[in-house]
Motif scaffolding. Structure first.
Motif, PDB file in Angstrom:
ATOM      1  N   TYR A 241      11.024  12.968  -8.075  1.00 17.86           N
ATOM      2  CA  TYR A 241      11.059  11.563  -8.470  1.00 17.86           C
ATOM      3  C   TYR A 241       9.905  10.812  -7.823  1.00 17.86           C
ATOM      4  O   TYR A 241       9.776  10.787  -6.600  1.00 17.86           O
ATOM      5  N   PHE A 242       9.061  10.188  -8.657  1.00 16.26           N
ATOM      6  CA  PHE A 242       7.924   9.389  -8.188  1.00 16.26           C
ATOM      7  C   PHE A 242       8.257   7.924  -8.360  1.00 16.26           C
ATOM      8  O   PHE A 242       8.543   7.446  -9.454  1.00 16.26           O
ATOM      9  N   GLU A 243       8.201   7.196  -7.242  1.00 14.72           N
ATOM     10  CA  GLU A 243       8.381   5.747  -7.264  1.00 14.72           C
ATOM     11  C   GLU A 243       7.472   5.163  -6.206  1.00 14.72           C
ATOM     12  O   GLU A 243       7.405   5.671  -5.087  1.00 14.72           O
ATOM     13  N   GLN A 244       6.750   4.094  -6.552  1.00 13.34           N
ATOM     14  CA  GLN A 244       5.725   3.576  -5.651  1.00 13.34           C
ATOM     15  C   GLN A 244       6.282   3.176  -4.293  1.00 13.34           C
ATOM     16  O   GLN A 244       5.611   3.287  -3.271  1.00 13.34           O
ATOM     17  N   GLU A 245       7.530   2.730  -4.250  1.00 11.71           N
ATOM     18  CA  GLU A 245       8.122   2.336  -2.972  1.00 11.71           C
ATOM     19  C   GLU A 245       8.176   3.512  -2.000  1.00 11.71           C
ATOM     20  O   GLU A 245       8.132   3.326  -0.783  1.00 11.71           O
ATOM     21  N   GLN A 246       8.273   4.739  -2.540  1.00 11.05           N
ATOM     22  CA  GLN A 246       8.283   5.903  -1.660  1.00 11.05           C
ATOM     23  C   GLN A 246       6.926   6.066  -0.984  1.00 11.05           C
ATOM     24  O   GLN A 246       6.850   6.390   0.204  1.00 11.05           O
ATOM     25  N   ALA A 247       5.843   5.815  -1.732  1.00 10.62           N
ATOM     26  CA  ALA A 247       4.501   5.911  -1.154  1.00 10.62           C
ATOM     27  C   ALA A 247       4.296   4.833  -0.101  1.00 10.62           C
ATOM     28  O   ALA A 247       3.649   5.055   0.925  1.00 10.62           O
ATOM     29  N   ASP A 248       4.877   3.654  -0.337  1.00 14.34           N
ATOM     30  CA  ASP A 248       4.739   2.558   0.624  1.00 14.34           C
ATOM     31  C   ASP A 248       5.536   2.818   1.898  1.00 14.34           C
ATOM     32  O   ASP A 248       5.306   2.158   2.917  1.00 14.34           O
ATOM     33  N   ALA A 249       6.484   3.776   1.843  1.00  8.86           N
ATOM     34  CA  ALA A 249       7.345   4.048   2.993  1.00  8.86           C
ATOM     35  C   ALA A 249       6.824   5.182   3.882  1.00  8.86           C
ATOM     36  O   ALA A 249       7.487   5.558   4.853  1.00  8.86           O
ATOM     37  N   PHE A 250       5.667   5.751   3.572  1.00  8.23           N
ATOM     38  CA  PHE A 250       5.107   6.812   4.419  1.00  8.23           C
ATOM     39  C   PHE A 250       4.882   6.299   5.846  1.00  8.23           C
ATOM     40  O   PHE A 250       4.575   5.116   6.045  1.00  8.23           O
ATOM     41  N   ASP A 251       4.983   7.217   6.806  1.00  4.99           N
ATOM     42  CA  ASP A 251       4.593   6.908   8.187  1.00  4.99           C
ATOM     43  C   ASP A 251       3.072   6.836   8.231  1.00  4.99           C
ATOM     44  O   ASP A 251       2.393   7.845   8.094  1.00  4.99           O
ATOM     45  N   LEU A 252       2.548   5.631   8.427  1.00  8.86           N
ATOM     46  CA  LEU A 252       1.107   5.426   8.310  1.00  8.86           C
ATOM     47  C   LEU A 252       0.322   6.078   9.443  1.00  8.86           C
ATOM     48  O   LEU A 252      -0.902   6.233   9.334  1.00  8.86           O
ATOM     49  N   GLU A 253       1.003   6.484  10.520  1.00 12.49           N
ATOM     50  CA  GLU A 253       0.316   7.137  11.643  1.00 12.49           C
ATOM     51  C   GLU A 253       0.179   8.637  11.438  1.00 12.49           C
ATOM     52  O   GLU A 253      -0.572   9.304  12.137  1.00 12.49           O
ATOM     53  N   ARG A 254       0.906   9.167  10.482  1.00 12.97           N
ATOM     54  CA  ARG A 254       0.796  10.595  10.165  1.00 12.97           C
ATOM     55  C   ARG A 254      -0.407  10.851   9.273  1.00 12.97           C
ATOM     56  O   ARG A 254      -0.911   9.946   8.604  1.00 12.97           O
ATOM     57  N   THR A 255      -0.822  12.126   9.211  1.00 10.32           N
ATOM     58  CA  THR A 255      -1.826  12.548   8.246  1.00 10.32           C
ATOM     59  C   THR A 255      -1.106  13.156   7.041  1.00 10.32           C
ATOM     60  O   THR A 255       0.070  13.538   7.147  1.00 10.32           O
ATOM     61  N   PRO A 256      -1.761  13.255   5.892  1.00  2.23           N
ATOM     62  CA  PRO A 256      -1.130  13.927   4.753  1.00  2.23           C
ATOM     63  C   PRO A 256      -0.673  15.342   5.093  1.00  2.23           C
ATOM     64  O   PRO A 256       0.402  15.776   4.646  1.00  2.23           O
ATOM     65  N   ALA A 257      -1.470  16.067   5.883  1.00  2.13           N
ATOM     66  CA  ALA A 257      -1.082  17.433   6.259  1.00  2.13           C
ATOM     67  C   ALA A 257       0.209  17.416   7.072  1.00  2.13           C
ATOM     68  O   ALA A 257       1.111  18.238   6.849  1.00  2.13           O
ATOM     69  N   GLN A 258       0.325  16.477   7.993  1.00  3.36           N
ATOM     70  CA  GLN A 258       1.532  16.385   8.800  1.00  3.36           C
ATOM     71  C   GLN A 258       2.737  15.978   7.953  1.00  3.36           C
ATOM     72  O   GLN A 258       3.847  16.505   8.135  1.00  3.36           O
ATOM     73  N   GLU A 259       2.530  15.039   7.037  1.00  2.21           N
ATOM     74  CA  GLU A 259       3.622  14.576   6.182  1.00  2.21           C
ATOM     75  C   GLU A 259       4.161  15.705   5.321  1.00  2.21           C
ATOM     76  O   GLU A 259       5.381  15.918   5.232  1.00  2.21           O
ATOM     77  N   LEU A 260       3.263  16.458   4.707  1.00  2.96           N
ATOM     78  CA  LEU A 260       3.711  17.535   3.828  1.00  2.96           C
ATOM     79  C   LEU A 260       4.292  18.699   4.622  1.00  2.96           C
ATOM     80  O   LEU A 260       5.251  19.342   4.182  1.00  2.96           O
TER      81      LEU A 260
END
Length: 637
Positions: free
Chosen positions: A377-396
């Motif tokens: 499920y893709f919803e823009q609010e999910q992208a806005d809720a990322f931990d901004l201090e993480r990197t994409p590699a860490q998030e995934l």
């Protein structure tokens, strides 16, 4: 209207614009395009005077009114209607002055100017714009603070459109609008009489509205006549021509250089070699054609499941202890279906997606699906809720705990997030890059269904085209909630429409749905106009009755005034007759002269009173006759 001359602007040492030049003629509708981060929004700020260029100039027509959607969200207790009306500052100022002005000449000037700017029709125009952007009559009168951020931004857009400036600067105005509202905006901007500079990645909007494209590419502004499709064809032709010219020049230079190298040491050929050196120096060196950056999306294909993936039989869905939002749902989703879920905001699209994902249970009826079904499920609010201090590699990695680092990075790379983006903080990513990270996250387990709620809001045109390619190559089912007509046209095979408390399959394609929506809006406007006409007619009849009653009351008062004047004249007439009789008696003149003088003086005073009474009677009679004419005229109307 707008002249941009040799403009250069740097930010943080990076050149966004370098000796960029372009002209926007008055009345033209221009699309400003370029990939994310190229500087489009920065250019709008330069035009608005919010930023100062390093060199060059921006010149606007004298006294031109420039309008743009404020980034400050409307708030407070005032209603959307009042907020929009206040956007016409001249009208608001004149109305305020009219309340306190005392000079008759100034009062006249105010009302003449109000008539010139159509102040009386302003409330109806504001209401029409708000209705077009999705606000019904009740919502138009509600407090601004009762709306979500997205709806308040619609109010800000409505205020800008209502102010009708000479030049509109719009930055992605269709973001966060549903498809139906976007169609209204498209129609409104197409008929707009002023100049428009539109930043958008929406291909259909650029094809429908604009007559000129300005492409911000490699720090330059390149102007193309026509809409986006024509720009794309023209640019491709230019790139092919430039590539051929560059290749031809490369061969010429190679040939000349070969002659120089062979004969520069020979005395007999020295002059010819030197001549070719000068020719080589005079030759303008063409730059190689750089291909457009490649944007890739690659959705992993799911393991097969038997059809249907989801089957709804008479299902209804809503929220706890409430009435259903959607009822009588009889819908089936197959393993490779491509569905566009349409309908105006507030009609239950998100509620239906939550039912399909299992976040809500059916209140009645049934929803059947396999136990092994996976949904992304893709919803823009999910992208806005990322931990901004993480990197994409860490998030995934946190979501793919059993995967190797190589697999994690390979999955990020399949969405255009290579090494240089995978290891920077998410807070430093653009909106489009965060959207790509969210795509990577929701597809990590190869879902059988992709539910994409406005997936293109932060994607530029190249990324949107890559998304279309990826969706069409994906071997699972897709449900799209989007305002992007181009995406629907190229990806959706079936339309589901949420409307009037249900969701049904629409019998037709997106072009027919568009026609259906526009006709429904026209019918709604006709209905509203008819209702307003009926209200106005009833109001006019009521006003006429009130005016008639007032006129009758005034006529009665005037008739009484005439009768009173007649009684006064009758009384004075009797007094005069009595005096005349005394003055005619011969015996009067045999008596004292003092008595004769007294009676004559009384007659003089009486004549004066009679003249005044006659004047009052005539005035009252004229007023009575005039009001009679007016009453007759009112009856005739």
């Amino acid at each position: 209207m707008l002249h941009i001359n040799d403009l250069t602007y740097r930010i943080g040492g990076r050149i966004l614009l370098e000796q960029a030049t372009a002209v926007v003629p008055q009345g033209h509708k221009v699309g400003l395009i370029g990939h994310n981060g190229s500087g489009k929004s920065t250019l709008l700020k330069l035009i608005m005077g919010e930023l100062e260029p390093d060199t060059g100039s921006i010149n606007l027509r004298n006294n031109a009114r420039i309008g743009t959607v404020s980034q400050k969200m409307p708030e407070g207790d005032s209603s959307p209607r009042d907020f929009v009306l206040a956007a016409d500052e001249e009208r608001a100022a004149l109305l305020a002055e009219a309340e306190t002005a005392t000079d008759p000449n100034r009062i006249g000037e105010i009302h003449v100017r109000l008539a010139d700017i159509g102040a009386e029709a302003a409330p109806a125009r504001a209401a029409a714009i708000l209705a077009g952007l999705g606000f019904d009559e009740t919502a138009q009168a509600a407090p601004l603070d009762s709306f979500s951020g997205g709806w308040r931004m619609r109010v800000a857009l409505a205020a800008t459109l209502f102010s009708a400036p000479d030049m509109l600067l719009l930055d992605e105005p269709s973001n966060h609008l549903d498809l139906e509202t976007r169609l209204w905006l498209e129609t409104h901007l197409t008929s707009y009489q002023g100049t428009i500079l539109l930043v958008s990645h929406d291909r259909n909007l650029l094809n429908t509205i604009v007559d000129t494209i300005i492409h911000l590419d490699d720090t330059k502004l390149n102007v193309y006549r026509g809409n986006y499709d024509r720009f794309e064809r023209t640019r491709n032709e230019r790139m092919i021509l430039r590539a051929a010219e560059f290749s031809k020049q490369l061969e010429q230079r190679k040939h000349i250089q070969s002659f120089i190298d062979r004969f520069k040491a020979k005395a007999s050929k020295a002059k010819q070699a030197q001549s070719r050196v000068k020719a080589l120096e005079r030759m303008d060196e063409l730059s190689p054609v750089r291909p457009d950056r490649e944007v890739a999306f690659d959705f992993p294909n799911p393991s097969p499941l038997p059809p249907p993936l989801i089957a709804m039989d008479g299902a209804s869905v809503g929220y706890a202890e409430g009435k259903p939002i959607l009822s009588k749902l009889d819908l089936i989703l197959g393993p490779e279906d491509r569905i566009a879920l349409l309908g105006e905001n507030g009609n239950g699209k998100t509620t239906l997606l939550r039912l399909l994902m299992g976040q809500l249970n059916a209140m009645s009826g049934s929803v059947r699906k396999p136990g092994k079904l996976r949904v992304g499920y893709f919803e823009q609010e999910q992208a806005d809720a990322f931990d901004l201090e993480r990197t994409p590699a860490q998030e995934l990695t946190s979501r793919m705990q059993d995967a190797t680092e190589t697999k994690v990075r390979a999955h990020l790379g399949s969405f255009g997030l290579g090494q240089e983006k995978a290891d920077v903080k998410i807070g430093s990513l653009s909106g489009g890059e965060k959207a790509k990270l969210l795509f990577a996250c929701i597809t990590r387990e190869a879902p059988h269904i992709l539910m994409l709620d406005e997936p293109t809001n932060h994607l530029d045109i190249d990324s949107r085209d890559a998304l279309i390619t990826a969706i069409n190559a994906y071997q699972g089912a897709v449900i799209l909630v989007t305002h992007d007509l181009h995406l629907v046209e190229l990806c959706a095979e079936t339309l589901w429409v949420a409307r009037n408390g249900g969701c049904r399959v629409f019998d037709g394609d997106i072009a027919e749905y568009r026609k259906d929506v526009l006709e429904a809006r026209r019918a709604d406007r006709r209905r509203q106009k008819a209702e307003k006409s009926n209200v106005d007619e009833r109001g006019a009849r009521r006003d006429a009755r009130r005016a008639g009653a007032s006129a009758r009351a005034a006529r009665s008062s005037q008739r009484k005034a005439v009768q009173a004047a007649e009684r006064v004249m009758e009384k004075l007439g009797k007094e005069k007759a009595l005096l005349e009789k005394k003055l005619a008696d011969p015996a009067l003149y045999r008596g004292p002269a003092v008595e004769i003088a007294l009676l004559n003086r009384q007659m003089g005073d009486l004549q004066k009173k009679i003249s005044e009474a006659e004047a009052e009677w005539l005035e009252a009679e004229e007023a009575l006759n005039g009001s009679g004419d007016e009453v007759q005229e009112g009856v005739a109307r």
